[in-house]
Write a protein that holds these residues in place. Sequence first.
Motif, PDB file in Angstrom:
ATOM      1  N   GLU A  32       0.834  -1.203   0.000  1.00  0.00           N
ATOM      2  CA  GLU A  32       0.000   0.000   0.000  1.00  0.00           C
ATOM      3  C   GLU A  32       0.871   1.257   0.000  1.00  0.00           C
ATOM      4  O   GLU A  32       0.596   2.221  -0.723  1.00  0.00           O
ATOM      5  N   ALA A  33       1.926   1.250   0.792  1.00  0.00           N
ATOM      6  CA  ALA A  33       2.848   2.386   0.827  1.00  0.00           C
ATOM      7  C   ALA A  33       3.512   2.570  -0.539  1.00  0.00           C
ATOM      8  O   ALA A  33       3.675   3.703  -1.016  1.00  0.00           O
ATOM      9  N   TRP A  34       3.893   1.475  -1.181  1.00  0.00           N
ATOM     10  CA  TRP A  34       4.493   1.544  -2.514  1.00  0.00           C
ATOM     11  C   TRP A  34       3.533   2.207  -3.498  1.00  0.00           C
ATOM     12  O   TRP A  34       3.922   3.077  -4.279  1.00  0.00           O
ATOM     13  N   GLY A  61      13.878  -0.664  -2.955  1.00  0.00           N
ATOM     14  CA  GLY A  61      14.965  -1.305  -2.215  1.00  0.00           C
ATOM     15  C   GLY A  61      14.888  -0.997  -0.735  1.00  0.00           C
ATOM     16  O   GLY A  61      15.087  -1.871   0.114  1.00  0.00           O
ATOM     17  N   LEU A  62      14.583   0.267  -0.402  1.00  0.00           N
ATOM     18  CA  LEU A  62      14.415   0.662   1.001  1.00  0.00           C
ATOM     19  C   LEU A  62      13.276  -0.115   1.648  1.00  0.00           C
ATOM     20  O   LEU A  62      13.408  -0.622   2.769  1.00  0.00           O
ATOM     21  N   LEU A  63      12.159  -0.231   0.937  1.00  0.00           N
ATOM     22  CA  LEU A  63      11.017  -0.975   1.472  1.00  0.00           C
ATOM     23  C   LEU A  63      11.357  -2.450   1.670  1.00  0.00           C
ATOM     24  O   LEU A  63      10.969  -3.049   2.671  1.00  0.00           O
ATOM     25  N   VAL A  76       9.588   3.425   8.957  1.00  0.00           N
ATOM     26  CA  VAL A  76      10.467   3.709   7.825  1.00  0.00           C
ATOM     27  C   VAL A  76      10.105   5.025   7.147  1.00  0.00           C
ATOM     28  O   VAL A  76      10.966   5.872   6.904  1.00  0.00           O
ATOM     29  N   LEU A  77       8.822   5.213   6.846  1.00  0.00           N
ATOM     30  CA  LEU A  77       8.389   6.364   6.062  1.00  0.00           C
ATOM     31  C   LEU A  77       7.775   7.484   6.888  1.00  0.00           C
ATOM     32  O   LEU A  77       7.618   8.595   6.392  1.00  0.00           O
ATOM     33  N   GLY A  78       7.400   7.191   8.106  1.00  0.00           N
ATOM     34  CA  GLY A  78       6.704   8.185   8.915  1.00  0.00           C
ATOM     35  C   GLY A  78       5.239   8.246   8.530  1.00  0.00           C
ATOM     36  O   GLY A  78       4.711   7.383   7.827  1.00  0.00           O
TER      37      GLY A  78
END
Length: 118
Positions: A32-34, A61-63, A76-78
């Motif tokens: 969902e974040a992606w 890659g970070l995810l 990770v993303l806030g």
Amino acid sequence: MNFWEKVTGGDLTRDWKTFGARVEALPDDYQEAWNQIVAHLFAYGDFTGRNLTPILDSALGLLEVSAADGQSVREVLGDDIQGFTTALAGGAGARTQRDRWREQLNSTVARKLSRLGG
């Protein structure tokens, strides 16, 4: 990348298929974040979106690394995914494709008007 792939977009299709396979391996909240990252980032893309491929690859890659470490998406993303995406694109002052088109249109109109004026 050869000329034919660039014209037909075959390279982009291949990249998006690879992204899709990588995203499917992520947990649901990361997927969902992606999707939110992609939606917010497209405003900063050029006509083809090729300039976004390295940015999206790094974000994915970070995810992937964060999911493997067991961190939550929020860690990770806030809370502000749109702000995170803006930072990826170059910060709050980054020009979107709409800004570029607007500048080009204004320049063209100004040039045409200056020819009429003398």
